[in-house]
Design an enzyme around this catalytic site. Structure first.
Site, PDB file in Angstrom:
ATOM      1  N   GLN A  17      28.337  76.247  46.866  1.00 61.82           N
ATOM      2  CA  GLN A  17      28.387  77.742  45.803  1.00 61.82           C
ATOM      3  C   GLN A  17      26.932  78.678  46.270  1.00 61.82           C
ATOM      4  O   GLN A  17      27.397  79.798  46.961  1.00 61.82           O
ATOM      5  CB  GLN A  17      28.687  77.779  44.351  1.00 61.82           C
ATOM      6  CG  GLN A  17      28.673  79.005  44.138  1.00 61.82           C
ATOM      7  CD  GLN A  17      28.573  79.401  43.028  1.00 61.82           C
ATOM      8  OE1 GLN A  17      28.374  80.054  41.810  1.00 61.82           O
ATOM      9  NE2 GLN A  17      29.004  78.296  41.816  1.00 61.82           N
ATOM     10  N   GLU A 139      23.935  73.682  40.476  1.00 64.91           N
ATOM     11  CA  GLU A 139      23.920  74.816  39.354  1.00 64.91           C
ATOM     12  C   GLU A 139      23.272  74.328  38.286  1.00 64.91           C
ATOM     13  O   GLU A 139      22.279  74.707  37.808  1.00 64.91           O
ATOM     14  CB  GLU A 139      25.415  75.282  39.011  1.00 64.91           C
ATOM     15  CG  GLU A 139      25.233  76.197  37.879  1.00 64.91           C
ATOM     16  CD  GLU A 139      25.309  77.816  38.717  1.00 64.91           C
ATOM     17  OE1 GLU A 139      25.023  78.470  39.771  1.00 64.91           O
ATOM     18  OE2 GLU A 139      24.274  78.214  37.972  1.00 64.91           O
ATOM     19  N   ASP A 168      23.384  79.137  41.212  1.00 62.89           N
ATOM     20  CA  ASP A 168      24.081  78.549  42.783  1.00 62.89           C
ATOM     21  C   ASP A 168      24.202  80.533  43.348  1.00 62.89           C
ATOM     22  O   ASP A 168      22.942  81.123  44.079  1.00 62.89           O
ATOM     23  CB  ASP A 168      25.239  78.618  42.262  1.00 62.89           C
ATOM     24  CG  ASP A 168      25.306  76.456  42.571  1.00 62.89           C
ATOM     25  OD1 ASP A 168      23.937  76.483  43.194  1.00 62.89           O
ATOM     26  OD2 ASP A 168      26.904  76.452  42.303  1.00 62.89           O
ATOM     27  N   GLY A 247      14.202  92.322  25.711  1.00 64.13           N
ATOM     28  CA  GLY A 247      13.018  93.643  25.935  1.00 64.13           C
ATOM     29  C   GLY A 247      13.175  94.486  25.098  1.00 64.13           C
ATOM     30  O   GLY A 247      12.775  93.570  23.638  1.00 64.13           O
ATOM     31  N   GLY A 248      12.548  95.840  24.495  1.00 68.52           N
ATOM     32  CA  GLY A 248      12.069  95.963  23.369  1.00 68.52           C
ATOM     33  C   GLY A 248      12.555  96.488  22.373  1.00 68.52           C
ATOM     34  O   GLY A 248      12.368  96.759  21.543  1.00 68.52           O
TER      35      GLY A 248
END
Ligand code: COA
Length: 415
Positions: A17, A139, A168, A247-248
């Site tokens: 892959q 993977e 992959d 995130g924030g």
């Protein structure tokens, strides 16, 4: 209309892959990708996870569009000669064999440079130099070694690998960027160079925010936006954060109407600071807008799980699409949990060429993911993957082999 990489010839020595993802992208941008496979078996994925007996698997077809396939035994002297001709003729060699396999075949970086100093040699390996550099990697090994598994899942459960093939396909994407960058530098330097991507590095790059959090944890002992914060229990390393936002802006996955029977009746809900008053109004909690215990992002941090539970009482009364419609009116960021079935049937993805139906002579029509990178002057037309060795004669003839020579190579089982 010409294609962005028209005229670039790729010797595609990839399998499974990671490498094929990379060369498929290059083919979609217009490169001539010649996939070299062993006669008889070819890329192992042709036969893996087959849904139709004796027909190239979806695993293979969905990673090898727009390529040509030639069969070649590159361990036999006559096969090596053909490979040398290909190396002289191509711009880029891409490979993702086990460490050392190309050297053992007799094609070291030095040898390739002798044959073609302009050649770019691009490789995916599991690990870069270090204790694991000789390991074979798939993977999930990369996901585990690159920080994804340790940071995915819930705090009270084991590490979890993600469905997204970041090891992959993630490595393939990184490698493709390295290749086009090297091609660009070659226009000035006139020389080829090596491009290397380690799957561990690619996964770690995609887990960059977790290394950010590790350092925040080292400094402060807590991660305030993590679900663990309410209980204040943190160890030495970044914990698994369930569905918390990376995130924030705090987020979580909430149940929607029908969740009891439909495992995807959920919505991702983000309590973006700017949208807080709108959120309170939509869920009928206007009092939270000015209540000091809820009014600011900082005040909300220790209460996030309680807040999401309250919002969920509202989302549970609506389907994920009804909730989306209402929330979008107020610019409240959210996203439905879409199943693969829903994605496969989504008309807008068909319209943009992100989901494409391709016809295959042996399997008939099937769906694939088209090129997710859209270039306005280099549109992608997805064509089917090649049958094993479908283009052997055509490519050898282009390289200057006569019909007689090709017949001899076939007789000797080199092609
Ligand atoms: N003619 C003759 N021999 C060929 C050939 C050809 N056309 N194509 C490949 N081979 C040989 C190789 O030279 C190698 O021989 P060697 O072991 O004697 O040196 C052999 O086939 C097997 O190659 P290998 O890469 O070891 O395959 P594998 O099936 O045992 O391992 C991986 C598969 C993916 C684990 C391994 O290739 C790997 O770790 N790759 C790097 C990381 C990677 O990309 N992993 C993700 C895959 S999605």
């Amino acid at each position: 209309m010409s294609k962005a990489l028209e005229g670039v010839r790729i010797l595609d020595f990839t399998h499974v892959q990671s490498g094929p993802t990379c060369t498929q992208l290059l083919a979609w941008f217009g490169a001539d990708v010649i996939k070299v496979e062993r006669a008889g078996e070819g890329d192992a994925t042709r036969a893996q996870l087959r849904d139709i007996p004796d027909v190239d698997s979806l695993y293979f077809t969905m990673l090898n569009h727009n390529k040509r396939s030639i069969t070649l035994d590159t361990k036999r002297p006559a096969g090596k000669e053909v490979l040398e001709t290909l190396i002289r003729d191509c711009d880029v060699l891409v490979e993702n064999f086990a460490p050392g396999a190309l050297d053992r075949m007799g094609f070291s970086w030095e040898r390739i440079q002798e044959l073609n100093p302009r050649m770019i040699v691009a490789s995916v390996k599991g690990f870069g130099p270090g204790p694991y550099e000789h390991c074979k990697v798939y993977e999930n090994v990369a996901q585990c070694a690159g920080g994804a598994a340790a940071t995915t899942g819930f705090d009270d459960g084991p590490p979890v690998v993600t469905g997204a093939q970041i090891g992959d396909s993630g490595s393939g994407l990184h490698l493709a960027l390295g290749i086009v960058t090297a091609l660009y530098q070659r226009t000035v330097s006139g020389r080829g160079q090596r491009v290397q991507t380690a799957m561990q590095d690619a996964v770690l790059n995609l887990c960059r925010v977790k290394l950010r959090d590790q350092q925040r944890l080292d400094r402060n002992g807590v991660l305030e936006e993590y679900p663990q914060y309410a209980n204040g229990t943190f160890g030495e390393s970044v914990p698994r954060a369930g569905n918390a936002s990376g995130g924030g802006q705090p987020g979580w996955i909430l149940k929607c109407k029908g969740w009891e029977d439909d495992s995807n009746a959920y919505i991702y809900f983000i309590t973006q600071a700017a949208a807080w008053p709108a959120i309170c109004r939509v869920i009928g909690r206007e009092a939270w807008i000015d209540d000091p215990a809820y009014a600011t992002p900082r005040a909300r941090l220790p209460r996030l799980m309680e807040i999401f539970a309250t919002i969920q009482e509202w989302t549970k009364t609506l389907t994920k699409f009804e909730a989306m419609d209402i929330l979008n009116k107020y610019d409240i960021p959210c996203g439905p949990i879409l199943s693969m079935k829903e994605l496969a049937e989504e008309p807008s993805l068909r319209a943009t060429g992100t989901i494409v139906e391709v016809d295959h002579p042996e399997r008939g029509p099937y769906l694939t993911v088209g090129n997710p990178i859209k270039l306005s002057d280099s549109p992608t037309i997805v064509t089917r993957s090649p049958l094993l060795g479908e283009h052997t004669d055509e490519v050898l003839a282009q390289l200057g082999y006569s019909g007689e020579q090709i017949a001899r190579l076939r007789e000797e089982r080199v092609i």
